[in-house]
Design a protein around this motif. Structure first.
Motif, PDB file in Angstrom:
ATOM      1  N   GLN A  89       1.271  11.294 -13.880  1.00  0.00           N
ATOM      2  CA  GLN A  89       1.323   9.872 -13.543  1.00  0.00           C
ATOM      3  C   GLN A  89       2.178   9.730 -12.296  1.00  0.00           C
ATOM      4  OE1 GLN A  89       2.180   7.155 -16.717  1.00  0.00           O
ATOM      5  NE2 GLN A  89       3.032   5.618 -15.320  1.00  0.00           N
ATOM      6  N   LYS A  90       1.673   8.990 -11.337  1.00  0.00           N
ATOM      7  CA  LYS A  90       2.392   8.825 -10.076  1.00  0.00           C
ATOM      8  C   LYS A  90       2.393   7.352  -9.701  1.00  0.00           C
ATOM      9  CE  LYS A  90       1.257  13.296  -8.055  1.00  0.00           C
ATOM     10  NZ  LYS A  90       1.254  13.774  -6.672  1.00  0.00           N
ATOM     11  N   SER A  91       3.310   6.978  -8.845  1.00  0.00           N
ATOM     12  CA  SER A  91       3.349   5.570  -8.439  1.00  0.00           C
ATOM     13  C   SER A  91       3.860   5.432  -7.010  1.00  0.00           C
ATOM     14  CB  SER A  91       4.243   4.775  -9.389  1.00  0.00           C
ATOM     15  OG  SER A  91       5.570   5.227  -9.286  1.00  0.00           O
ATOM     16  N   ALA A  92       3.572   4.285  -6.432  1.00  0.00           N
ATOM     17  CA  ALA A  92       4.085   3.967  -5.096  1.00  0.00           C
ATOM     18  C   ALA A  92       4.138   2.460  -4.947  1.00  0.00           C
ATOM     19  CB  ALA A  92       3.194   4.582  -4.014  1.00  0.00           C
ATOM     20  N   VAL A  93       4.992   2.010  -4.053  1.00  0.00           N
ATOM     21  CA  VAL A  93       5.129   0.569  -3.774  1.00  0.00           C
ATOM     22  C   VAL A  93       4.897   0.370  -2.284  1.00  0.00           C
ATOM     23  CG1 VAL A  93       6.696  -1.407  -3.790  1.00  0.00           C
ATOM     24  CG2 VAL A  93       6.782   0.280  -5.645  1.00  0.00           C
ATOM     25  N   LEU A  94       4.199  -0.716  -1.952  1.00  0.00           N
ATOM     26  CA  LEU A  94       3.923  -1.054  -0.562  1.00  0.00           C
ATOM     27  C   LEU A  94       4.364  -2.495  -0.327  1.00  0.00           C
ATOM     28  CD1 LEU A  94       2.387   0.202   1.945  1.00  0.00           C
ATOM     29  CD2 LEU A  94       0.389  -1.068   1.145  1.00  0.00           C
ATOM     30  N   ARG A  95       5.205  -2.682   0.657  1.00  0.00           N
ATOM     31  CA  ARG A  95       5.627  -4.047   1.002  1.00  0.00           C
ATOM     32  C   ARG A  95       4.936  -4.451   2.292  1.00  0.00           C
ATOM     33  NH1 ARG A  95       9.811  -1.613  -1.468  1.00  0.00           N
ATOM     34  NH2 ARG A  95      10.582  -2.699  -3.321  1.00  0.00           N
ATOM     35  N   VAL A  96       4.125  -5.494   2.202  1.00  0.00           N
ATOM     36  CA  VAL A  96       3.322  -5.949   3.342  1.00  0.00           C
ATOM     37  C   VAL A  96       3.429  -7.477   3.412  1.00  0.00           C
ATOM     38  CG1 VAL A  96       1.702  -4.016   3.354  1.00  0.00           C
ATOM     39  CG2 VAL A  96       1.289  -5.952   1.843  1.00  0.00           C
ATOM     40  N   PRO A  97       2.947  -8.087   4.502  1.00  0.00           N
ATOM     41  CA  PRO A  97       3.063  -9.552   4.611  1.00  0.00           C
ATOM     42  C   PRO A  97       2.444 -10.305   3.427  1.00  0.00           C
ATOM     43  CG  PRO A  97       2.495  -8.619   6.731  1.00  0.00           C
ATOM     44  CD  PRO A  97       2.459  -7.482   5.765  1.00  0.00           C
ATOM     45  N   GLY A  98       1.452  -9.721   2.789  1.00  0.00           N
ATOM     46  CA  GLY A  98       0.806 -10.399   1.657  1.00  0.00           C
ATOM     47  C   GLY A  98       1.567 -10.254   0.354  1.00  0.00           C
ATOM     48  N   GLY A  99       2.655  -9.515   0.338  1.00  0.00           N
ATOM     49  CA  GLY A  99       3.430  -9.366  -0.898  1.00  0.00           C
ATOM     50  C   GLY A  99       3.829  -7.922  -1.132  1.00  0.00           C
ATOM     51  N   THR A 100       4.212  -7.661  -2.368  1.00  0.00           N
ATOM     52  CA  THR A 100       4.599  -6.308  -2.766  1.00  0.00           C
ATOM     53  C   THR A 100       3.549  -5.785  -3.742  1.00  0.00           C
ATOM     54  OG1 THR A 100       6.915  -6.874  -2.543  1.00  0.00           O
ATOM     55  CG2 THR A 100       6.408  -4.922  -3.844  1.00  0.00           C
ATOM     56  N   LEU A 101       2.998  -4.656  -3.407  1.00  0.00           N
ATOM     57  CA  LEU A 101       1.892  -4.101  -4.191  1.00  0.00           C
ATOM     58  C   LEU A 101       2.331  -2.752  -4.745  1.00  0.00           C
ATOM     59  CD1 LEU A 101      -1.116  -4.446  -4.976  1.00  0.00           C
ATOM     60  CD2 LEU A 101      -1.720  -3.379  -2.792  1.00  0.00           C
ATOM     61  N   ARG A 102       2.185  -2.602  -6.070  1.00  0.00           N
ATOM     62  CA  ARG A 102       2.570  -1.354  -6.718  1.00  0.00           C
ATOM     63  C   ARG A 102       1.324  -0.730  -7.341  1.00  0.00           C
ATOM     64  NH1 ARG A 102       7.315   0.797  -8.910  1.00  0.00           N
ATOM     65  NH2 ARG A 102       6.887   2.299 -10.565  1.00  0.00           N
ATOM     66  N   ALA A 103       1.184   0.556  -7.210  1.00  0.00           N
ATOM     67  CA  ALA A 103       0.067   1.274  -7.848  1.00  0.00           C
ATOM     68  C   ALA A 103       0.627   2.356  -8.756  1.00  0.00           C
ATOM     69  CB  ALA A 103      -0.850   1.901  -6.810  1.00  0.00           C
ATOM     70  N   GLU A 104       0.164   2.363  -9.996  1.00  0.00           N
ATOM     71  CA  GLU A 104       0.445   3.466 -10.924  1.00  0.00           C
ATOM     72  C   GLU A 104      -0.888   4.176 -11.112  1.00  0.00           C
ATOM     73  OE1 GLU A 104       3.360   4.080 -12.617  1.00  0.00           O
ATOM     74  OE2 GLU A 104       4.486   2.277 -12.048  1.00  0.00           O
ATOM     75  N   ILE A 105      -0.872   5.483 -10.990  1.00  0.00           N
ATOM     76  CA  ILE A 105      -2.137   6.205 -11.113  1.00  0.00           C
ATOM     77  C   ILE A 105      -1.991   7.411 -12.034  1.00  0.00           C
ATOM     78  CG2 ILE A 105      -2.828   5.516  -8.774  1.00  0.00           C
ATOM     79  CD1 ILE A 105      -2.335   8.448  -7.918  1.00  0.00           C
ATOM     80  N   LEU A 106      -3.110   7.807 -12.622  1.00  0.00           N
ATOM     81  CA  LEU A 106      -3.211   9.124 -13.248  1.00  0.00           C
ATOM     82  C   LEU A 106      -4.150   9.920 -12.359  1.00  0.00           C
ATOM     83  CD1 LEU A 106      -3.552   8.305 -17.070  1.00  0.00           C
ATOM     84  CD2 LEU A 106      -1.568   9.236 -15.883  1.00  0.00           C
ATOM     85  N   LEU A 107      -3.618  10.979 -11.754  1.00  0.00           N
ATOM     86  CA  LEU A 107      -4.388  11.778 -10.804  1.00  0.00           C
ATOM     87  C   LEU A 107      -4.738  13.115 -11.437  1.00  0.00           C
ATOM     88  CD1 LEU A 107      -5.463  12.096  -7.867  1.00  0.00           C
ATOM     89  CD2 LEU A 107      -3.271  13.192  -7.327  1.00  0.00           C
TER      90      LEU A 107
END
Lengths: 354, 148
Positions: free
Chosen positions: A262-280
């Motif tokens: 399980q992995k995750s990342a966060v992206l902060r962009v003008p449209g907000g904060t987007l987090r993705a949790e994935i099973l790769l």
């Protein structure tokens, strides 16, 4: 009986291994030409079922299952891991391929799902087929399906969620959630629904079964005759039980959890904060599950859930093309969030340390 | 050669439903794979499992299983054989079966009987192409190749 006649067999509430063995026995009896086309209803004692090609260790929290007496079994059919308890109704068709409309496998699945959705509509809900093989109500899944085709024999099965214990589901299934809290439960609640949730109370089993059969009659012209368990199936059951209870059955795909971190990342962009949790799945570099969360606004809200479904099982190399194609095909507003932001955050998660 | 857009290779051996192909190897083994017809019907293939090398698979017991769009299914096996080798590239990227079904072989097997006896129920050349075309017409199959 004519070709349009199907027998309806209700095999009732049983442990998972018995239902899996019955699936094998029904298929074998059908292949031998010893039974009519069959529509089966089934319910499970608490259990977790992995798809035919899945690894239990990768898909389930096995320690929790053991601790809570939840049986673990392998389905004959494809698709993902699911939980079952007596609050879900299973339905399935076992027949010769010629008993169903022609076409490729995806069109066959679509037709069966449309018939089931039509039937569920008789309960007063707006059930619709959702590609690839789900039935949904207002964007929330109420029935998942899967199938197996062995030569000329088809077994296609689905579930109907009369009720669902989301908290238990999150503890049994391995889901890419940051933590299992009220927020995670609410998040799943945006993706899954049940008849009890939609109707205020769960209808009786008989009403759901009648509605489903009505849908198949209307959509595919099937006529149904109740019947006991066919003798040809009962005769094959002991051998099938031996097969599904042998360690080799559950262990046929036993790749370890380390292959699917399980992995995750966060992206902060003008449209907000987007987090993705994935099973790769690192054996083959495929995204098995993706879950988006964060502080952003997307209209319609279901676009995010649909994107998660579209990203299931894709090769990481296809990520950007799939995301791009997904947003080209629909009207949506990300209020500053761009399609590439979704691809970027998933890519970052894939590249992150687990 | 092709029919309804479905590629056909005359030098290979096919079952009578044209679901699988087999190629004779110099060492007496057979290489088996799925036809263009089969990959088109299946759609995008997500999983392939091949039984362990050394496993004997009688006629009718599948050498491999595949999964596409929540459908699982065995790859038909029409001769008694022992599995020698799985194609690791296909195990890792099953989508190859959609992209190049005749290059992306699934398994190499050792037939229990001499190879020519093992494949005596299979067809090749013009006779196979006739069956291939009949199947395409009968089931209205038009092939599409998968893309990465």
């Amino acid at each position: 009986m004519s070709a349009a006649d199907w027998v309806v067999v209700d095999t009732g509430l049983r442990p998972a291994h018995e239902h899996m063995a019955l699936d094998m026995a029904f298929m074998a009896a059908c292949a031998a030409g010893e039974i009519a086309n069959c529509f089966r209803f089934l319910r499970f004692e608490p259990s977790a079922l992995v798809g035919f090609h899945q690894s239990p260790e990768q898909e389930l929290n096995l320690a929790y299952c053991t601790e809570h007496g939840i049986a673990v079994q392998r389905r004959l059919t494809g698709g993902g891991a699911i939980i079952f308890d007596p609050q879900q109704l299973g339905w399935e068709l076992v027949c010769r391929r010629s008993a169903l409309p022609g076409g490729d496998m995806s069109s066959m699945a679509r037709i069966i799902c449309e018939a089931a959705a039509r039937g569920l509509g008789h309960l007063g809900i707006d059930a619709q087929f959702r590609p690839r093989n789900d039935i949904e109500v207002e964007g929330r899944k109420i029935s998942g399906t899967g199938g197996i085709m062995d030569g000329e024999v088809v077994l296609f099965q689905g579930t109907v969620l009369l009720d669902l214990d989301i908290a238990t589901m999150l503890r049994v299934l391995r889901v890419p959630a940051e933590k299992l809290d009220a927020h995670a439960i609410a998040s799943v609640g945006e993706r899954v629904t049940s008849l009890r949730h939609l109707l205020g109370e769960a209808p009786g089993l008989a009403a759901v079964e009648d509605a489903l059969l009505q849908g198949f009659t209307e959509h595919l012209g099937m006529r149904f005759v109740p019947a006991p368990l066919p003798q040809a199936v009962a005769e094959r059951l002991p051998a099938a039980l031996a097969e599904v209870t042998a360690p080799e059955w559950l262990g046929m795909q036993g790749r370890g959890r380390e292959w699917m971190p399980q992995k995750s990342a966060v992206l902060r962009v003008p449209g907000g904060t987007l987090r993705a949790e994935i099973l790769l799945d690192q054996f083959g570099n495929r995204l098995r599950q993706v879950h988006f969360s964060g502080d952003y606004f997307v209209q319609p809200r279901r676009a995010v859930v649909d994107l998660e479904a579209a990203l299931r099982n894709i090769h990481l190399d296809d990520l950007r093309n799939v995301v791009q194609a997904f947003f080209v095909e629909r009207e949506w507003d990300g209020f500053g969030l761009l399609p590439e932001n979704f691809a970027d955050v998933v890519q970052r998660a894939a590249e992150a340390q687990s | 050669m092709e029919f309804h857009g479905c590629e056909f290779r005359a030098e290979l051996y096919y079952d009578r439903e044209c679901q699988i192909w087999a190629r004779k190897e110099d060492d007496g083994t057979l290489t088996v794979g799925m036809t263009d017809i089969s990959q088109s019907i299946a759609g995008k293939i997500l999983h392939v499992r091949v039984r362990r090398p050394g496993t004997r698979r009688p006629k009718g017991k599948p050498v491999a299983t595949i999964e596409s769009g929540k459908w699982a299914g065995p790859v038909p096996n029409i001769f008694d054989c022992v599995i020698v080798l799985a194609n690791e590239d296909v195990l890792e990227d099953p989508n190859l079966l959609n992209i190049e079904p005749y290059e992306a072989w699934i398994a190499r097997v050792q037939p229990v009987a001499p190879v020519d006896i093992a494949i005596k129920e299979m067809v090749t050349g013009d006779a196979a192409f006739a069956l291939y075309g009949e199947r395409c017409v009968r089931d209205d199959i038009h092939c599409e190749r998968g893309m990465r």
